[in-house]
Design a protein around this motif. Structure first.
Motif, PDB file in Angstrom:
ATOM      1  N   GLU A   7      -2.282  17.406  64.136  1.00 42.23           N
ATOM      2  CA  GLU A   7      -2.477  18.190  62.920  1.00 42.23           C
ATOM      3  C   GLU A   7      -3.797  17.841  62.252  1.00 42.23           C
ATOM      4  OE1 GLU A   7      -0.183  19.576  58.850  1.00 42.23           O
ATOM      5  OE2 GLU A   7       0.586  17.855  59.972  1.00 42.23           O
ATOM      6  N   ALA A  10      -6.523  19.560  64.047  1.00 38.39           N
ATOM      7  CA  ALA A  10      -6.607  20.984  63.734  1.00 38.39           C
ATOM      8  C   ALA A  10      -7.363  21.207  62.433  1.00 38.39           C
ATOM      9  CB  ALA A  10      -5.209  21.583  63.653  1.00 38.39           C
ATOM     10  N   ARG A  11      -7.104  20.381  61.452  1.00 40.30           N
ATOM     11  CA  ARG A  11      -7.795  20.537  60.165  1.00 40.30           C
ATOM     12  C   ARG A  11      -9.283  20.206  60.299  1.00 40.30           C
ATOM     13  NH1 ARG A  11      -4.400  21.941  56.335  1.00 40.30           N
ATOM     14  NH2 ARG A  11      -2.214  21.260  56.325  1.00 40.30           N
ATOM     15  N   HIS A  34       4.203  24.229  53.515  1.00 39.72           N
ATOM     16  CA  HIS A  34       3.031  25.062  53.665  1.00 39.72           C
ATOM     17  C   HIS A  34       3.105  26.231  52.682  1.00 39.72           C
ATOM     18  CE1 HIS A  34       2.049  22.847  57.272  1.00 39.72           C
ATOM     19  NE2 HIS A  34       3.243  23.108  57.764  1.00 39.72           N
ATOM     20  N   HIS A 410      -5.209  25.312  62.271  1.00 39.36           N
ATOM     21  CA  HIS A 410      -3.958  24.763  61.748  1.00 39.36           C
ATOM     22  C   HIS A 410      -2.808  25.741  61.950  1.00 39.36           C
ATOM     23  CE1 HIS A 410      -1.134  23.226  58.554  1.00 39.36           C
ATOM     24  NE2 HIS A 410      -1.430  22.118  59.213  1.00 39.36           N
ATOM     25  N   TRP A 413      -1.723  25.092  65.400  1.00 39.60           N
ATOM     26  CA  TRP A 413      -0.944  23.851  65.444  1.00 39.60           C
ATOM     27  C   TRP A 413       0.475  24.094  64.950  1.00 39.60           C
ATOM     28  CZ3 TRP A 413       1.702  21.146  61.777  1.00 39.60           C
ATOM     29  CH2 TRP A 413       2.208  19.901  62.184  1.00 39.60           C
ATOM     30  N   ARG A 414       0.611  24.872  63.881  1.00 41.78           N
ATOM     31  CA  ARG A 414       1.944  25.141  63.340  1.00 41.78           C
ATOM     32  C   ARG A 414       2.803  25.915  64.332  1.00 41.78           C
ATOM     33  NH1 ARG A 414       1.194  27.663  57.476  1.00 41.78           N
ATOM     34  NH2 ARG A 414       3.480  27.843  57.673  1.00 41.78           N
ATOM     35  N   ASP A 417       3.946  23.318  66.894  1.00 42.03           N
ATOM     36  CA  ASP A 417       4.899  22.412  66.257  1.00 42.03           C
ATOM     37  C   ASP A 417       6.237  23.101  66.039  1.00 42.03           C
ATOM     38  OD1 ASP A 417       5.387  19.819  64.877  1.00 42.03           O
ATOM     39  OD2 ASP A 417       5.600  21.107  63.107  1.00 42.03           O
TER      40      ASP A 417
END
Length: 446
Positions: A7, A10-11, A34, A410, A413-414, A417
């Motif tokens: 994560e 990703a940021r 989020h 991100h 990534w979410r 995840d």
């Protein structure tokens, strides 16, 4: 499987490669940590640009202030309003302004184009589409065959992938045309397949279709605003696309049409006509016989709906400002990142990415086939439990589209995840494998 360490990565990527998310309105997430959803459904409906509301209200205000005089006196006069969209739409698809017009909706435009370009005669009667064409395309071509008194079950040819594969190889299309091209009146494929996300080799297929004597048209619903296009240089006969997916012009937005300049002004080309089909300079002479211009505007029928054109104009201005080359480069980076994450997630889960691995043979969509359960149920869980909005195609395909204009690393990534948390690990015969067809270079046999 966890992505806690990823994560932060990703940021970091978002800080270095931010895109243009600030220009769009992102829906809020349903609780959780989020504030906004990870919106990966732009291949179904794009997000609203922030500028759209103000621009649309300005057009509405002109109606309030001017009434009928707005046709000539509005800041953006209504009478020639559609011309504001012509040049940017042409730039978007690699066309000349005379070849491009924004009008109607996608399937209506396909029908109007097929009136002109599907002209079965003798043994050349068949329409060729891909087997996984969007249903409205299937319905449209079958109805056109029926309109000409043909049996759609024999007049419409549906090209299928090879057994055990999900994507249609370019070479198989070329081989079919070499063998059967003399029977084909119209080749009408999707530039990017809606289900698998495969980008077809438009120039190679167009050249082969025209060499076989067929008319070649393209449905660019999933290609316009997604991948670079050069319709004029590729010698495409005609094309149509919608504006509510990657072009972010709102639900049911007006669509676009391309007709190659070699067909413009052809007097023997059949065409339906109406109020806007005649040349603008003499339109208000109210003559009973149309005098169509030698441009694609001859395919227009009705006067343009101004409040529907405004959002398209706003969107096209964004694409002009950012540019398709820059968007394509970011798309390759963003989609490649999502692919790497999905490789990790799918290695030990009943999930398979069916989109070609070759970045040149896809747009920004990655389609995942799930091994058990309903695609619709999975997308509901992703949304309500994790704030991830994706698109389901029943029974077993979930589509994720990291749109380069507004999606983030991100967001990707979410997605990974959320899939890792939602789909349980299970034994697989070949852990980490991908579908065989995803290694055929998306249509190339090498």
């Amino acid at each position: 499987m966890g992505f806690g360490g990823a994560e932060a990565g990703a940021r970091t990527l978002d800080a270095a490669d931010p895109g243009h998310r600030h220009l769009f309105l992102v829906p809020p997430a349903e609780g959780g940590r989020h504030p906004e959803v990870a919106y990966l459904a732009g291949n179904s409906l794009g997000l609203q640009p922030r500028a759209t509301r103000e621009e649309l209200l300005a057009d509405l205000d002109a109606w309030r202030r001017l009434g009928v005089e707005g046709h000539l006196e509005a800041e953006r006069p209504w009478l020639p309003y559609h011309e504001l969209l012509t040049a940017p739409a042409a730039r978007l698809v690699g066309a000349r302004p005379a070849e491009t017009v924004v009008m109607n909706s996608l399937t209506v435009n396909l029908h109007l184009l097929m009136v002109s370009f599907y002209r079965p005669s003798g043994e050349r009667t068949r329409i060729v589409i891909e087997d996984s064409a969007f249903p409205s395309d299937s319905y449209a071509v079958r109805s056109q065959a029926c309109f000409h008194g043909l049996d759609p079950d024999t007049a419409v040819v549906r090209l299928k992938p090879r057994p055990g594969e999900d994507t249609l190889r370019t070479q198989d299309v070329l081989d079919f045309l070499a063998a059967e091209g003399h029977t084909v009146a119209l080749l009408l494929l999707g530039g990017v397949n809606y289900l698998t996300g495969e980008l077809m080799d438009i120039p190679a297929i167009t050249a082969a279709g025209r060499a076989a004597g067929a008319v070649v048209g393209w449905d660019l619903a999933h290609a316009a605003g997604n991948v670079p296009l050069s319709l004029h240089d590729w010698d495409v006969d005609f094309a149509a696309w919608c504006s509510y997916k990657y072009l972010n012009s709102g639900p049911g937005a007006l669509a676009g049409v391309f007709v190659h300049e070699r067909h413009l002004g052809e007097e023997d080309l059949p065409r339906f006509e109406g109020w806007w089909s005649t040349e603008a300079a003499t339109r208000f002479e109210m003559t009973p016989v149309s005098r169509p211009p030698a441009t694609v505007e001859a395919w227009q029928i009705s006067n343009p709906p101004i409040f529907a054109m405004g959002p398209v104009r706003t969107s096209l201005e964004l694409f002009d400002a950012v540019g398709m080359p820059a968007l394509r480069e970011r798309s390759l980076r963003l989609t490649g990142y999502l692919e790497r994450l999905l490789d990790e997630v799918t290695a030990d889960r009943p999930l398979t990415v069916i989109t070609p691995r070759d970045p040149e043979r896809r747009g920004c969509q990655l389609s995942v086939r799930i091994g058990a359960g309903s695609a619709g149920e999975l997308t509901k869980r992703l949304r309500h439990e994790h704030g991830v909005i994706a698109d389901a195609r029943e029974p077993d395909v979930v589509r994720f589209a990291p749109v380069p204009l507004y999606s983030t690393y991100h967001d990707c990534w979410r997605v990974a995840d959320a899939l890792a948390a939602t789909v349980p690990v299970s034994a697989r015969s070949e852990p980490g494998s991908r579908a065989p067809q995803s290694r055929t270079e998306g249509g190339h046999t090498s």
